[in-house]
Design a protein around this motif. Structure first.
Motif, short mmCIF file in Angstrom:
data_model
loop_
_atom_site.label_atom_id
_atom_site.label_comp_id
_atom_site.label_asym_id
_atom_site.label_seq_id
_atom_site.Cartn_x
_atom_site.Cartn_y
_atom_site.Cartn_z
N MET A 126 -76.73 -141.85 -27.94
CA MET A 126 -77.66 -142.65 -27.16
C MET A 126 -77.12 -142.79 -25.74
O MET A 126 -75.90 -142.77 -25.53
CB MET A 126 -77.83 -144.04 -27.78
N PRO A 127 -78.00 -142.91 -24.75
CA PRO A 127 -77.53 -143.04 -23.36
C PRO A 127 -76.60 -144.24 -23.19
O PRO A 127 -76.91 -145.34 -23.64
CB PRO A 127 -78.82 -143.25 -22.57
N GLU A 128 -75.45 -143.97 -22.60
CA GLU A 128 -74.47 -145.03 -22.34
C GLU A 128 -74.28 -145.24 -20.84
O GLU A 128 -74.08 -146.35 -20.36
CB GLU A 128 -73.13 -144.67 -22.98
N ARG A 129 -74.36 -144.16 -20.08
CA ARG A 129 -74.18 -144.21 -18.63
C ARG A 129 -75.12 -143.20 -18.00
O ARG A 129 -75.29 -142.11 -18.51
CB ARG A 129 -72.73 -143.86 -18.29
N VAL A 130 -75.74 -143.60 -16.89
CA VAL A 130 -76.69 -142.73 -16.20
C VAL A 130 -76.29 -142.68 -14.73
O VAL A 130 -76.11 -143.71 -14.09
CB VAL A 130 -78.14 -143.26 -16.33
N LEU A 131 -76.15 -141.49 -14.22
CA LEU A 131 -75.85 -141.29 -12.81
C LEU A 131 -77.15 -140.89 -12.12
O LEU A 131 -77.78 -139.90 -12.49
CB LEU A 131 -74.80 -140.19 -12.63
N VAL A 132 -77.56 -141.70 -11.13
CA VAL A 132 -78.80 -141.42 -10.42
C VAL A 132 -78.54 -141.26 -8.93
O VAL A 132 -77.56 -141.79 -8.39
CB VAL A 132 -79.86 -142.53 -10.63
N GLU A 133 -79.42 -140.54 -8.29
CA GLU A 133 -79.38 -140.37 -6.85
C GLU A 133 -80.63 -141.05 -6.29
O GLU A 133 -81.75 -140.76 -6.71
CB GLU A 133 -79.41 -138.88 -6.52
N LEU A 134 -80.41 -142.00 -5.37
CA LEU A 134 -81.51 -142.73 -4.75
C LEU A 134 -81.60 -142.39 -3.28
O LEU A 134 -80.58 -142.23 -2.61
CB LEU A 134 -81.28 -144.25 -4.87
N SER A 135 -82.81 -142.35 -2.77
CA SER A 135 -82.98 -142.23 -1.33
C SER A 135 -82.63 -143.59 -0.71
O SER A 135 -82.53 -144.60 -1.41
CB SER A 135 -84.42 -141.86 -0.99
N HIS A 136 -82.48 -143.60 0.61
CA HIS A 136 -82.24 -144.85 1.32
C HIS A 136 -83.32 -145.87 0.99
O HIS A 136 -83.04 -147.02 0.66
CB HIS A 136 -82.23 -144.58 2.83
N ASP A 137 -84.58 -145.45 1.05
CA ASP A 137 -85.69 -146.37 0.84
C ASP A 137 -85.74 -146.88 -0.60
O ASP A 137 -86.05 -148.04 -0.84
CB ASP A 137 -87.01 -145.71 1.21
N GLU A 138 -85.44 -146.01 -1.55
CA GLU A 138 -85.40 -146.44 -2.95
C GLU A 138 -84.31 -147.48 -3.18
O GLU A 138 -84.51 -148.49 -3.85
CB GLU A 138 -85.20 -145.24 -3.87
N ALA A 139 -83.13 -147.24 -2.61
CA ALA A 139 -82.03 -148.18 -2.75
C ALA A 139 -82.35 -149.51 -2.06
O ALA A 139 -82.06 -150.59 -2.59
CB ALA A 139 -80.74 -147.59 -2.19
N ALA A 140 -82.96 -149.43 -0.89
CA ALA A 140 -83.34 -150.66 -0.18
C ALA A 140 -84.37 -151.45 -0.97
O ALA A 140 -84.27 -152.66 -1.10
CB ALA A 140 -83.88 -150.32 1.22
N TYR A 141 -85.36 -150.76 -1.50
CA TYR A 141 -86.38 -151.43 -2.30
C TYR A 141 -85.76 -152.13 -3.50
O TYR A 141 -86.08 -153.29 -3.79
CB TYR A 141 -87.44 -150.41 -2.76
N LEU A 142 -84.87 -151.44 -4.19
CA LEU A 142 -84.21 -152.03 -5.36
C LEU A 142 -83.40 -153.25 -4.97
O LEU A 142 -83.46 -154.30 -5.64
CB LEU A 142 -83.33 -150.97 -6.03
N ALA A 143 -82.65 -153.17 -3.89
CA ALA A 143 -81.84 -154.31 -3.43
C ALA A 143 -82.74 -155.48 -3.03
O ALA A 143 -82.45 -156.63 -3.37
CB ALA A 143 -80.94 -153.90 -2.27
N LEU A 144 -83.81 -155.19 -2.32
CA LEU A 144 -84.72 -156.26 -1.89
C LEU A 144 -85.40 -156.91 -3.09
O LEU A 144 -85.52 -158.14 -3.16
CB LEU A 144 -85.77 -155.71 -0.92
#
Length: 83
Positions: free
Chosen positions: A13-31
């Protein structure tokens, strides 16, 4: 967002996931996470407040606070200022 790698546990089962986010995706998530209360986070998933807090702290501390005077809000302002 792009999933780069999925590490599985002993039960396959998934234990760890490595993702790549754009600047805007990361900003949206943080906001988005920055606007949640601990009750909001815990309503989403057990321990959600702690998980959301760790993600928010990682994004703001490691990324947005280094490049923007106003942290994630500064990143959002930069997004809005683009043509």
């Amino acid at each position: 967002m792009k999933v780069k790698r999925i590490d599985l546990n002993d039960e396959e089962m998934p234990e760890r996931v490595l993702v790549e986010l754009s600047h805007d995706e990361a900003a949206y998530l943080a906001l988005l996470l920055g606007k949640q209360t601990s009750n909001d986070g815990n309503a989403v998933a057990p321990g959600g407040a702690v998980i959301g807090g760790a993600i928010y702290d990682g994004l703001t501390g490691s990324l947005f606070n280094r490049f923007y005077e106003d942290g994630a809000d500064g990143a959002a302002a930069a997004m809005r200022a683009r043509p």
